[in-house]
Design a protein around this motif. Structure first.
Motif, PDB file in Angstrom:
ATOM      1  N   ASP A  82       0.852  -1.190   0.000  1.00 42.64           N
ATOM      2  CA  ASP A  82       0.000   0.000   0.000  1.00 42.64           C
ATOM      3  C   ASP A  82       0.890   1.243   0.000  1.00 42.64           C
ATOM      4  OD1 ASP A  82      -2.273   1.491   0.082  1.00 42.64           O
ATOM      5  OD2 ASP A  82      -3.021   0.694   1.978  1.00 42.64           O
ATOM      6  N   PRO A  83       1.648   1.465  -1.103  1.00 39.49           N
ATOM      7  CA  PRO A  83       2.667   2.518  -1.106  1.00 39.49           C
ATOM      8  C   PRO A  83       2.119   3.938  -1.005  1.00 39.49           C
ATOM      9  CG  PRO A  83       2.411   1.597  -3.301  1.00 39.49           C
ATOM     10  CD  PRO A  83       1.628   0.712  -2.379  1.00 39.49           C
ATOM     11  N   GLY A  84       0.870   4.129  -1.349  1.00 38.21           N
ATOM     12  CA  GLY A  84       0.320   5.479  -1.306  1.00 38.21           C
ATOM     13  C   GLY A  84      -0.292   5.856   0.023  1.00 38.21           C
ATOM     14  N   ARG A  85      -0.280   4.956   0.974  1.00 35.71           N
ATOM     15  CA  ARG A  85      -0.933   5.218   2.263  1.00 35.71           C
ATOM     16  C   ARG A  85      -0.107   6.187   3.102  1.00 35.71           C
ATOM     17  NH1 ARG A  85      -4.941   2.912   5.439  1.00 35.71           N
ATOM     18  NH2 ARG A  85      -5.353   1.396   3.799  1.00 35.71           N
ATOM     19  N   ALA A  86      -0.770   7.192   3.652  1.00 31.20           N
ATOM     20  CA  ALA A  86      -0.097   8.167   4.501  1.00 31.20           C
ATOM     21  C   ALA A  86       0.284   7.534   5.831  1.00 31.20           C
ATOM     22  CB  ALA A  86      -1.014   9.366   4.738  1.00 31.20           C
ATOM     23  N   LYS A  87       1.305   8.089   6.463  1.00 36.96           N
ATOM     24  CA  LYS A  87       1.824   7.534   7.703  1.00 36.96           C
ATOM     25  C   LYS A  87       0.766   7.441   8.788  1.00 36.96           C
ATOM     26  CE  LYS A  87       5.616   8.117  11.017  1.00 36.96           C
ATOM     27  NZ  LYS A  87       6.879   8.847  11.296  1.00 36.96           N
ATOM     28  N   GLY A  88      -0.110   8.419   8.889  1.00 39.00           N
ATOM     29  CA  GLY A  88      -1.115   8.424   9.945  1.00 39.00           C
ATOM     30  C   GLY A  88      -2.423   7.755   9.591  1.00 39.00           C
TER      31      GLY A  88
ATOM     32  N   VAL B 246      -4.348   4.839   9.531  1.00 43.27           N
ATOM     33  CA  VAL B 246      -4.392   3.506  10.123  1.00 43.27           C
ATOM     34  C   VAL B 246      -5.842   3.079  10.257  1.00 43.27           C
ATOM     35  CG1 VAL B 246      -3.752   2.095  12.120  1.00 43.27           C
ATOM     36  CG2 VAL B 246      -2.278   4.007  11.419  1.00 43.27           C
ATOM     37  N   GLN B 247      -6.119   1.817   9.917  1.00 41.01           N
ATOM     38  CA  GLN B 247      -7.476   1.299  10.033  1.00 41.01           C
ATOM     39  C   GLN B 247      -7.425  -0.183  10.379  1.00 41.01           C
ATOM     40  OE1 GLN B 247      -7.961   0.838   5.178  1.00 41.01           O
ATOM     41  NE2 GLN B 247      -9.598   1.718   6.346  1.00 41.01           N
ATOM     42  N   PRO B 248      -8.511  -0.731  10.911  1.00 43.27           N
ATOM     43  CA  PRO B 248      -8.533  -2.166  11.208  1.00 43.27           C
ATOM     44  C   PRO B 248      -8.317  -2.992   9.942  1.00 43.27           C
ATOM     45  CG  PRO B 248     -10.352  -1.050  12.289  1.00 43.27           C
ATOM     46  CD  PRO B 248      -9.752  -0.058  11.339  1.00 43.27           C
ATOM     47  N   VAL B 249      -7.678  -4.131  10.105  1.00 42.93           N
ATOM     48  CA  VAL B 249      -7.414  -5.006   8.959  1.00 42.93           C
ATOM     49  C   VAL B 249      -8.714  -5.403   8.267  1.00 42.93           C
ATOM     50  CG1 VAL B 249      -6.637  -7.323   8.323  1.00 42.93           C
ATOM     51  CG2 VAL B 249      -5.192  -5.886   9.742  1.00 42.93           C
ATOM     52  N   LEU B 250      -9.732  -5.757   9.033  1.00 43.57           N
ATOM     53  CA  LEU B 250     -10.998  -6.174   8.421  1.00 43.57           C
ATOM     54  C   LEU B 250     -11.610  -5.052   7.602  1.00 43.57           C
ATOM     55  CD1 LEU B 250     -12.849  -8.384  11.077  1.00 43.57           C
ATOM     56  CD2 LEU B 250     -11.367  -9.073   9.184  1.00 43.57           C
ATOM     57  N   THR B 251     -11.507  -3.829   8.078  1.00 41.08           N
ATOM     58  CA  THR B 251     -12.030  -2.692   7.315  1.00 41.08           C
ATOM     59  C   THR B 251     -11.270  -2.538   6.010  1.00 41.08           C
ATOM     60  OG1 THR B 251     -12.664  -1.547   9.355  1.00 41.08           O
ATOM     61  CG2 THR B 251     -12.455  -0.206   7.369  1.00 41.08           C
ATOM     62  N   MET B 252      -9.956  -2.641   6.076  1.00 47.45           N
ATOM     63  CA  MET B 252      -9.139  -2.547   4.866  1.00 47.45           C
ATOM     64  C   MET B 252      -9.504  -3.624   3.867  1.00 47.45           C
ATOM     65  SD  MET B 252      -6.357  -4.181   3.267  1.00 47.45           S
ATOM     66  CE  MET B 252      -5.494  -5.053   4.573  1.00 47.45           C
TER      67      MET B 252
ATOM     68  N   ASP C  94      -4.286  -3.929  13.214  1.00 44.95           N
ATOM     69  CA  ASP C  94      -4.341  -2.700  12.432  1.00 44.95           C
ATOM     70  C   ASP C  94      -3.590  -2.862  11.110  1.00 44.95           C
ATOM     71  OD1 ASP C  94      -5.791  -1.291  14.307  1.00 44.95           O
ATOM     72  OD2 ASP C  94      -4.010  -0.517  15.333  1.00 44.95           O
ATOM     73  N   HIS C  95      -3.878  -1.946  10.193  1.00 51.83           N
ATOM     74  CA  HIS C  95      -3.162  -1.885   8.917  1.00 51.83           C
ATOM     75  C   HIS C  95      -2.773  -0.435   8.671  1.00 51.83           C
ATOM     76  CE1 HIS C  95      -2.055  -2.768   4.765  1.00 51.83           C
ATOM     77  NE2 HIS C  95      -2.724  -1.676   4.413  1.00 51.83           N
ATOM     78  N   GLY C  96      -1.544  -0.229   8.213  1.00 49.14           N
ATOM     79  CA  GLY C  96      -1.082   1.130   7.937  1.00 49.14           C
ATOM     80  C   GLY C  96       0.131   1.124   7.025  1.00 49.14           C
ATOM     81  N   SER C  97       0.775   2.268   6.931  1.00 52.20           N
ATOM     82  CA  SER C  97       1.958   2.411   6.081  1.00 52.20           C
ATOM     83  C   SER C  97       3.146   1.660   6.669  1.00 52.20           C
ATOM     84  CB  SER C  97       2.318   3.894   5.936  1.00 52.20           C
ATOM     85  OG  SER C  97       3.572   4.046   5.294  1.00 52.20           O
TER      86      SER C  97
ATOM     87  N   GLU D 232      -0.335  -7.672  20.684  1.00 51.48           N
ATOM     88  CA  GLU D 232      -1.503  -6.818  20.821  1.00 51.48           C
ATOM     89  C   GLU D 232      -1.193  -5.362  20.499  1.00 51.48           C
ATOM     90  OE1 GLU D 232      -3.621  -7.191  24.445  1.00 51.48           O
ATOM     91  OE2 GLU D 232      -3.794  -9.380  24.336  1.00 51.48           O
ATOM     92  N   ARG D 233      -0.011  -4.905  20.847  1.00 50.39           N
ATOM     93  CA  ARG D 233       0.350  -3.517  20.571  1.00 50.39           C
ATOM     94  C   ARG D 233       0.497  -3.296  19.070  1.00 50.39           C
ATOM     95  NH1 ARG D 233       5.557  -2.180  23.918  1.00 50.39           N
ATOM     96  NH2 ARG D 233       5.178  -0.114  23.011  1.00 50.39           N
ATOM     97  N   SER D 234       0.041  -2.148  18.599  1.00 54.44           N
ATOM     98  CA  SER D 234       0.092  -1.835  17.175  1.00 54.44           C
ATOM     99  C   SER D 234       1.448  -1.246  16.802  1.00 54.44           C
ATOM    100  CB  SER D 234      -1.007  -0.836  16.816  1.00 54.44           C
ATOM    101  OG  SER D 234      -0.878  -0.395  15.478  1.00 54.44           O
ATOM    102  N   VAL D 235       1.936  -1.623  15.636  1.00 63.75           N
ATOM    103  CA  VAL D 235       3.170  -1.016  15.126  1.00 63.75           C
ATOM    104  C   VAL D 235       2.871   0.271  14.364  1.00 63.75           C
ATOM    105  CG1 VAL D 235       4.465  -3.176  14.975  1.00 63.75           C
ATOM    106  CG2 VAL D 235       3.077  -2.443  13.030  1.00 63.75           C
ATOM    107  N   TYR D 236       1.593   0.634  14.259  1.00 61.68           N
ATOM    108  CA  TYR D 236       1.199   1.797  13.472  1.00 61.68           C
ATOM    109  C   TYR D 236       0.727   2.983  14.311  1.00 61.68           C
ATOM    110  CZ  TYR D 236       0.995  -1.939   9.989  1.00 61.68           C
ATOM    111  OH  TYR D 236       1.300  -3.005   9.183  1.00 61.68           O
ATOM    112  N   THR D 237       0.181   2.742  15.470  1.00 53.62           N
ATOM    113  CA  THR D 237      -0.471   3.823  16.219  1.00 53.62           C
ATOM    114  C   THR D 237       0.371   4.421  17.334  1.00 53.62           C
ATOM    115  OG1 THR D 237      -1.526   2.242  17.732  1.00 53.62           O
ATOM    116  CG2 THR D 237      -2.753   2.845  15.747  1.00 53.62           C
ATOM    117  N   GLU D 238       1.473   3.801  17.683  1.00 51.95           N
ATOM    118  CA  GLU D 238       2.279   4.278  18.808  1.00 51.95           C
ATOM    119  C   GLU D 238       3.428   5.192  18.393  1.00 51.95           C
ATOM    120  OE1 GLU D 238       3.408   1.514  21.825  1.00 51.95           O
ATOM    121  OE2 GLU D 238       1.643   0.259  21.512  1.00 51.95           O
ATOM    122  N   GLY D 239       3.527   5.501  17.109  1.00 52.54           N
ATOM    123  CA  GLY D 239       4.553   6.417  16.654  1.00 52.54           C
ATOM    124  C   GLY D 239       5.924   5.786  16.512  1.00 52.54           C
ATOM    125  N   ASP D 240       6.913   6.654  16.255  1.00 53.45           N
ATOM    126  CA  ASP D 240       8.271   6.183  16.000  1.00 53.45           C
ATOM    127  C   ASP D 240       8.872   5.435  17.181  1.00 53.45           C
ATOM    128  OD1 ASP D 240       8.048   7.336  13.545  1.00 53.45           O
ATOM    129  OD2 ASP D 240       9.448   8.994  13.942  1.00 53.45           O
TER     130      ASP D 240
END
Length: 238
Positions: free
Chosen positions: A44-50, A52-58, A94-97, A129-137
Motif C-alpha cells: 500500500d505505497p500510497g498510504r499516509a503515515k497516519g 491507520v485502520q482495522p485489517v478487516l475494514t481494509m 491494524d493496517h497502515g503504512s 496486541e500492541r500496534s506497530v502503526y499507532t504508537e509512533g516512532d
C-alpha cells in the motif's frame, strides 16, 4: 548463491513464506553458502503515515468482500501460520503504512541485523496486541533495540524522512522490472523466481536446482600467469 526476497511487513503470506523458506534452507546441504537479502515492497505505497485502520475494514473496502468473508480469510491465515509454528492474531489487528519500517530495515542491513529486525517486525505486527502503526516512532525504536540496533541511531533514521528512502524505492523499482506484482517474491541467483508462500518442498526444489545450475568459471588465457595468493605474490623471472 544469493537469494533475494521481496516482502512487506503488512503481508501475512510473507510472514508465513519466510518461515517455509527458512525451513527449506535449514535442511539445504549448502545453506552456509547461501546469502539471503531482503528487499522492500509496499503493498500500500500510497498510504499516509497516519492513515491507520482495522485489517478487516481494509480488506472489505479493498477487495469488496463481506466482513464475514474477511474474517474467514484471517482465520485461515491463522491456521496456516500455526502450522509453521507462528503466532497469529486473526482479530483486532491494524493496517497502515510500512514505509518507515522498510527504511529502518535498510538501516539494519548496514549493521548486519536486517533479518533479525524483519522477524521482530513480523512478530510485532501479526502476533502482538500492541500496534506497530499507532504508537509512533518510539514503538519502532523499541523494536529496533530488540534487534540489537542502537536506538538513538534508529530514532535519527526515523526522524529523517529521506534516510534510506531511495533504497526502498530502488528495491520497489527493481521488483517491477523483474515482473513482481505481489509478494513474497523470491529470486535465486537472478535465474529463478518463486512467487508466493510456497510449501517448503518447493523451496527445497528451487534451491537444489539453482545450486546445480551454477556456472563454473571458464578460464581464459594461458596457465601460469602471475598471481598473488596466501603465500605471497609471484616474482617475475627474467
Amino acid at each position: 548463491m544469493r537469494v533475494e526476497i521481496w516482502s512487506d511487513i503488512a503481508c501475512p503470506w510473507c510472514y508465513v513464506g519466510k518461515a517455509r523458506f527458512e525451513k527449506a534452507l535449514a535442511a539445504f546441504p549448502h545453506r552456509d553458502d547461501v546469502e539471503v537479502v531482503h528487499r522492500s515492497f509496499e503493498l500500500d505505497p500510497g498510504r499516509a503515515k497516519g492513515d491507520v485502520q482495522p485489517v478487516l475494514t481494509m480488506l472489505t473496502r479493498k477487495y469488496g468482500m463481506s466482513e464475514a468473508q474477511a474474517q474467514a480469510g484471517e482465520d485461515n491465515l491463522g491456521a496456516q501460520a500455526a502450522a509453521e509454528g507462528l503466532d497469529y492474531r486473526a482479530r483486532d489487528r491494524d493496517h497502515g503504512s510500512t514505509f518507515d519500517m522498510h527504511r529502518l530495515l535498510h538501516f539494519a542491513k548496514t549493521r548486519g541485523s536486517q533479518d533479525e529486525l524483519l522477524q521482530i517486525l513480523y512478530r510485532a505486527n501479526f502476533a502482538e496486541e500492541r500496534s506497530v502503526y499507532t504508537e509512533g516512532d518510539e514503538r519502532l525504536v523499541e523494536l529496533a533495540g530488540e534487534a540489537g540496533l542502537d536506538t538513538e541511531a534508529a530514532r535519527k533514521v526515523l526522524a529523517d524522512p529521506d534516510a534510506y528512502a531511495d533504497e526502498v524505492r530502488a528495491d520497489e523499482r527493481e521488483a517491477a522490472e523483474l515482473g513482481a506484482t505481489g509478494v513474497p517474491f523470491f529470486v535465486l541467483d537472478r535465474k529463478y523466481g518463486v512467487s508466493g508462500a510456497q510449501p517448503a518442498e518447493v523451496f527445497t526444489q528451487a534451491l537444489t536446482q539453482a545450486w546445480g545450475e551454477r556456472s563454473p568459471l571458464k578460464p581464459v588465457g594461458q596457465d601460469g600467469a602471475e598471481v598473488c595468493g596466501p603465500d605471497g605474490c609471484a616474482v617475475p623471472q627474467p
